[in-house]
Design an enzyme around this catalytic site. Structure first.
Site, PDB file in Angstrom:
ATOM      1  N   ASN A 208     -65.173 -29.986  41.923  1.00  0.00           N
ATOM      2  CA  ASN A 208     -64.445 -29.422  40.723  1.00  0.00           C
ATOM      3  C   ASN A 208     -65.040 -30.226  39.459  1.00  0.00           C
ATOM      4  O   ASN A 208     -65.784 -30.942  39.650  1.00  0.00           O
ATOM      5  CB  ASN A 208     -63.049 -29.316  40.841  1.00  0.00           C
ATOM      6  CG  ASN A 208     -62.519 -30.545  41.027  1.00  0.00           C
ATOM      7  OD1 ASN A 208     -62.508 -31.487  40.246  1.00  0.00           O
ATOM      8  ND2 ASN A 208     -61.895 -30.895  42.129  1.00  0.00           N
ATOM      9  N   ASP A 276     -57.919 -28.012  47.026  1.00  0.00           N
ATOM     10  CA  ASP A 276     -57.043 -27.382  47.928  1.00  0.00           C
ATOM     11  C   ASP A 276     -57.468 -27.102  49.249  1.00  0.00           C
ATOM     12  O   ASP A 276     -56.650 -27.080  50.100  1.00  0.00           O
ATOM     13  CB  ASP A 276     -56.368 -26.288  47.063  1.00  0.00           C
ATOM     14  CG  ASP A 276     -55.360 -26.670  45.762  1.00  0.00           C
ATOM     15  OD1 ASP A 276     -54.819 -27.825  46.033  1.00  0.00           O
ATOM     16  OD2 ASP A 276     -55.700 -26.112  45.013  1.00  0.00           O
ATOM     17  N   LYS A 286     -78.132 -28.742  58.176  1.00  0.00           N
ATOM     18  CA  LYS A 286     -78.397 -27.941  56.649  1.00  0.00           C
ATOM     19  C   LYS A 286     -78.377 -26.359  57.386  1.00  0.00           C
ATOM     20  O   LYS A 286     -78.974 -26.047  57.985  1.00  0.00           O
ATOM     21  CB  LYS A 286     -79.421 -28.446  56.095  1.00  0.00           C
ATOM     22  CG  LYS A 286     -79.483 -27.782  54.727  1.00  0.00           C
ATOM     23  CD  LYS A 286     -81.040 -28.155  54.066  1.00  0.00           C
ATOM     24  CE  LYS A 286     -81.107 -27.220  52.761  1.00  0.00           C
ATOM     25  NZ  LYS A 286     -82.526 -27.252  52.078  1.00  0.00           N
ATOM     26  N   ASP A 304     -51.826 -32.046  51.061  1.00  0.00           N
ATOM     27  CA  ASP A 304     -51.328 -32.319  49.797  1.00  0.00           C
ATOM     28  C   ASP A 304     -50.901 -33.989  49.775  1.00  0.00           C
ATOM     29  O   ASP A 304     -49.864 -34.450  50.199  1.00  0.00           O
ATOM     30  CB  ASP A 304     -50.214 -31.385  49.353  1.00  0.00           C
ATOM     31  CG  ASP A 304     -49.895 -31.661  47.976  1.00  0.00           C
ATOM     32  OD1 ASP A 304     -49.853 -32.820  47.313  1.00  0.00           O
ATOM     33  OD2 ASP A 304     -49.713 -30.593  47.234  1.00  0.00           O
TER      34      ASP A 304
HETATM   35  O1  C5P Z   1     -51.030 -28.243  43.289  1.00  0.00           O
HETATM   36  P1  C5P Z   1     -51.889 -28.908  42.389  1.00  0.00           P
HETATM   37  O2  C5P Z   1     -53.435 -29.280  42.665  1.00  0.00           O
HETATM   38  O3  C5P Z   1     -51.839 -28.209  40.963  1.00  0.00           O
HETATM   39  O4  C5P Z   1     -51.045 -30.294  42.019  1.00  0.00           O
HETATM   40  C1  C5P Z   1     -51.501 -31.510  41.364  1.00  0.00           C
HETATM   41  C2  C5P Z   1     -51.066 -32.696  41.867  1.00  0.00           C
HETATM   42  O5  C5P Z   1     -51.053 -32.764  42.921  1.00  0.00           O
HETATM   43  C3  C5P Z   1     -51.857 -33.777  41.224  1.00  0.00           C
HETATM   44  O6  C5P Z   1     -51.075 -35.035  41.067  1.00  0.00           O
HETATM   45  C4  C5P Z   1     -52.646 -33.962  42.307  1.00  0.00           C
HETATM   46  O7  C5P Z   1     -53.460 -35.290  42.239  1.00  0.00           O
HETATM   47  C5  C5P Z   1     -52.189 -33.739  43.380  1.00  0.00           C
HETATM   48  N1  C5P Z   1     -52.694 -33.214  44.639  1.00  0.00           N
HETATM   49  C6  C5P Z   1     -52.709 -33.918  45.794  1.00  0.00           C
HETATM   50  N2  C5P Z   1     -53.118 -33.591  46.917  1.00  0.00           N
HETATM   51  C7  C5P Z   1     -53.821 -32.173  47.152  1.00  0.00           C
HETATM   52  C8  C5P Z   1     -53.529 -31.346  45.896  1.00  0.00           C
HETATM   53  C9  C5P Z   1     -53.166 -32.142  44.656  1.00  0.00           C
HETATM   54  O8  C5P Z   1     -52.390 -35.165  45.642  1.00  0.00           O
HETATM   55  N3  C5P Z   1     -54.219 -31.711  48.121  1.00  0.00           N
END
Ligand code: C5P
Length: 397
Positions: A208, A276, A286, A304
């Site tokens: 990203n 995500d 490859k 998460d």
């Molecule tokens: O759900 P979203 O990505 O918008 O949430 C953002 C927050 O969650 C940020 O603080 C990001 O560092 C954290 N995050 C995380 N692990 C993930 C997705 C997001 O720690 N897999």
């Protein structure tokens, strides 16, 4: 600056002792007085003469040196400094410190002191990773010993990995932080930063647009207030700040493991833009263009990290801060996210394209806490970092 700060520098016995010579110069350049202590093993790597010549004063090495005891007892020596620095801190010295042993001058000084201690570990990667050393690290952290490094890289023994002593300027930055007596002195803070890269095959990945600028600024600001910062970063555009412990990762899974390994911490700030999803079963080789059609990618959900650490049954940091990059209904979405993830604060920012925030130098944030939403004016990311670090300091003290 370190004008008239008194540093007692204990040089342990490792090949990294050569860097301690440069460290003495760098500390003195900044105005510090350096009193060197050379262990018996340290003297196998650097000579007392070069150490004392660079320090501009006598080098202490023997516990039973009666002249030293007559001039200054070891108890006094251990307490006459603003900071004790151990560089290199060998596995053996760390084991002695963790076990409370006092069988030579260095270990006796470390046991007798009431002065803050900062250690710069240096050892072979397997020695660093050994459960015994890891136990000692946990004990030393719990005892309030500060760490700088070790870094990851090529080692004198030909292996690669964590264990290489921090560079002299990184140690200087940690010393400056430790003697500055900021409000986060003695606090340990985790910061995640940057994007993650999720591999498709060995050469391709999903990523990203995060530059890592906000997380980096935050880590710098927290360190400037005296915190010991563990900075877990994905592949970011901006270099990590000095004076923090840098842990480089690529994927979300690695970031979670590094974050968990950093615990216990007093506060954790999750500024990383974590992917995500990852590609399920990333190819080992490859992927080739074929006439048979396009490759099919299937996705799996990434852990998460913020939610996992917020919900940890044991070892949850006292303060957990998440970020929320939103494109619409910023406050509403971020407030819901705070509840869903179980964190204490959410720093929400509007990243709709027009605002040029992601990858830019400014940020427009709303701080969401249990007390509601607080709109901050648009300001430089460094300023957001300073304000947030000050708020964190207030919350922890
Ligand atoms: O759900 P979203 O990505 O918008 O949430 C953002 C927050 O969650 C940020 O603080 C990001 O560092 C954290 N995050 C995380 N692990 C993930 C997705 C997001 O720690 N897999």
């Amino acid at each position: 600056m370190l004008a008239s700060k008194r540093i007692l520098l204990i040089i342990g016995g490792g090949i990294a002792a050569y860097k301690a010579l440069d460290l003495i110069r760098r500390l003195r350049e900044r105005g510090a007085e350096v009193t060197p202590v050379l262990t018996r093993a340290g003297a196998q790597f650097v000579t007392p003469l070069s150490v004392s010549a660079l320090a501009g004063r006598k080098v202490f090495s023997d516990l039973f040196d009666l002249t030293d005891e007559a001039e200054m007892g070891h108890i006094e020596l251990s307490r006459s400094a603003d900071l004790i620095v151990v560089a290199p801190a060998t596995a053996d010295l760390m084991a002695k410190m963790a076990g409370g042993q006092a069988d030579d001058l260095a270990s006796t000084l470390l046991l007798a002191t009431d002065t803050p201690v900062l250690i710069a570990p240096a050892m072979n990667v397997r020695m660093w990773q050994h459960p015994a050393t890891q136990r000692n690290i946990a004990t030393l952290r719990a005892d309030g010993i500060g760490f700088v490094g070790p870094d990851e890289g090529d080692m004198a023994c030909g292996e690669f990995g964590p264990g290489r002593m921090a560079e002299p300027l990184e140690i200087v930055a940690a010393v400056e932080r430790d003697v500055s007596a900021g409000p986060l002195q003695g606090k340990r803070v985790l910061v995640t930063s940057g994007p993650t890269h999720e591999p498709i095959d060995p050469v391709r990945y999903i990523a990203n647009r995060s530059s890592g600028a906000q997380g980096t600024a935050l880590a710098r600001a927290l360190a400037a207030l005296g915190a010991e910062v563990v900075f877990v970063t994905g592949p970011a555009d901006v270099p990590p700040p000095e004076g923090v412990q840098v842990v480089r990762v690529e994927t979300a899974q690695e970031m979670l493991e590094a974050a968990q390994a950093a615990l216990p911490v007093d506060a954790a700030v999750f500024a990383a833009a974590v992917a995500d999803w990852r590609v399920e079963g990333a190819a080992e080789r490859k992927l080739k263009k074929t006439k048979g059609g396009l490759p099919k990618l299937s996705f799996a959900e990434n852990p998460d990290i913020l939610a996992t650490i917020s919900g940890a049954r044991s070892g949850r940091p006292g303060l957990v801060v998440g970020f929320a990059a939103e494109t619409d209904d910023v406050v509403e979405n971020a407030t819901a996210k705070r509840a869903r993830k179980g964190c204490d604060w959410i720093v929400a920012n509007d990243v709709s394209h027009a605002t040029e925030i992601m990858g830019g130098t400014e940020n427009d944030v709303t701080l969401i806490t249990a007390d509601g939403a607080e709109d901050w004016p648009r300001m430089a990311k460094a300023e957001v970092a300073t304000r947030l670090a000050e708020r964190i300091a207030k919350a922890l003290t």
